[in-house]
Design a protein around this motif. Structure first.
Motif, short mmCIF file in Angstrom:
data_model
loop_
_atom_site.label_atom_id
_atom_site.label_comp_id
_atom_site.label_asym_id
_atom_site.label_seq_id
_atom_site.Cartn_x
_atom_site.Cartn_y
_atom_site.Cartn_z
N MET A 1 0.84 -1.16 0.00
CA MET A 1 0.00 0.00 0.00
C MET A 1 0.90 1.24 0.00
O MET A 1 1.43 1.62 1.03
CB MET A 1 -0.89 -0.09 1.25
N PRO A 2 1.12 1.89 -1.17
CA PRO A 2 2.00 3.06 -1.24
C PRO A 2 1.45 4.25 -0.45
O PRO A 2 0.25 4.41 -0.29
CB PRO A 2 2.02 3.40 -2.73
N ASN A 3 2.37 5.06 0.03
CA ASN A 3 2.00 6.30 0.69
C ASN A 3 1.84 7.39 -0.36
O ASN A 3 2.60 7.43 -1.32
CB ASN A 3 3.07 6.72 1.70
N LEU A 4 0.89 8.27 -0.15
CA LEU A 4 0.64 9.37 -1.06
C LEU A 4 0.79 10.69 -0.33
O LEU A 4 0.37 10.83 0.81
CB LEU A 4 -0.78 9.31 -1.64
N GLY A 5 1.40 11.64 -1.01
CA GLY A 5 1.50 13.00 -0.51
C GLY A 5 1.01 13.94 -1.59
O GLY A 5 1.26 13.72 -2.77
N PHE A 6 0.33 15.00 -1.19
CA PHE A 6 -0.25 15.92 -2.16
C PHE A 6 0.27 17.33 -1.92
O PHE A 6 0.57 17.72 -0.79
CB PHE A 6 -1.78 15.95 -2.04
N ARG A 7 0.34 18.08 -3.00
CA ARG A 7 0.67 19.50 -2.93
C ARG A 7 -0.17 20.21 -3.98
O ARG A 7 -0.17 19.81 -5.15
CB ARG A 7 2.16 19.71 -3.20
N PRO A 129 -5.02 -5.19 -7.77
CA PRO A 129 -4.81 -3.74 -7.67
C PRO A 129 -4.02 -3.38 -6.40
O PRO A 129 -4.07 -4.09 -5.40
CB PRO A 129 -6.22 -3.18 -7.61
N ILE A 130 -3.32 -2.25 -6.47
CA ILE A 130 -2.57 -1.74 -5.33
C ILE A 130 -3.50 -0.87 -4.52
O ILE A 130 -4.22 -0.03 -5.07
CB ILE A 130 -1.36 -0.93 -5.81
N ASP A 131 -3.48 -1.01 -3.21
CA ASP A 131 -4.25 -0.14 -2.32
C ASP A 131 -3.37 1.03 -1.90
O ASP A 131 -2.20 0.86 -1.60
CB ASP A 131 -4.70 -0.90 -1.07
N TYR A 132 -3.93 2.23 -1.88
CA TYR A 132 -3.21 3.44 -1.54
C TYR A 132 -3.76 3.99 -0.22
O TYR A 132 -4.92 3.80 0.10
CB TYR A 132 -3.38 4.51 -2.61
N HIS A 133 -2.90 4.67 0.53
CA HIS A 133 -3.39 5.36 1.72
C HIS A 133 -2.64 6.66 1.87
O HIS A 133 -1.52 6.82 1.40
CB HIS A 133 -3.28 4.49 2.98
N LEU A 134 -3.31 7.62 2.53
CA LEU A 134 -2.75 8.96 2.72
C LEU A 134 -2.01 9.02 4.02
O LEU A 134 -2.34 8.40 4.98
CB LEU A 134 -3.86 10.01 2.72
#
Length: 134
Positions: A1-7, A129-134
């Motif tokens: 589960m990849p980490n996501l960062g937003f800008r 599918p890959i699960d993503y989390h913030l």
């Protein structure tokens, strides 16, 4: 589960007319730039454009999402997806979910109904599918 960062790099909202319209169609487009690999992370630019028909307003949200795989398997799967030129649907939904409150607030302040439908999934993937989390 990849980490996501937003800008969020830029937001533009403009109302062209205050005339009442009998029917308003709202079109939303989510566009991604080419993924860049930095160390073990991927950086993708995105732009969300919302246009109305008839043209009474438009909203643009420009930003970046940083995807950090946790292990080598995730990095390999993501690399293959990005090399094919496709963006995984869970990543598209994550970007949409992140930007929706901003878009909804701008829509409300401009006197427009918010675009609430998620972008449609264009094709099913054969792999898990890959699960993503913030």
């Amino acid at each position: 589960m990849p980490n996501l960062g937003f800008r969020i790099d830029g937001v533009r909202a403009e109302r062209y007319s205050l005339e009442p319209v009998p029917q308003l169609n709202i079109n939303m487009n989510l566009m991604f730039g080419k993924p860049e690999k930095r160390d073990n992370n991927y950086v993708l630019g995105f732009v969300i454009k919302i246009d109305c028909n008839p043209p009474v307003a438009s909203i643009d949200v420009k930003g970046v999402v940083m995807v950090s795989p946790i292990n080598a398997d995730e990095a390999k799967v993501l690399g293959e997806e990005f090399q094919k030129g496709s963006i995984p649907y869970p990543l598209i939904l994550a970007v949409y979910s992140y930007a929706l409150p901003i878009i909804s607030l701008l829509s409300r302040e401009m006197g427009l109904p918010p675009p609430v439908q998620p972008p449609p999934q264009t094709q099913q993937t054969q792999q898990k599918p890959i699960d993503y989390h913030l």
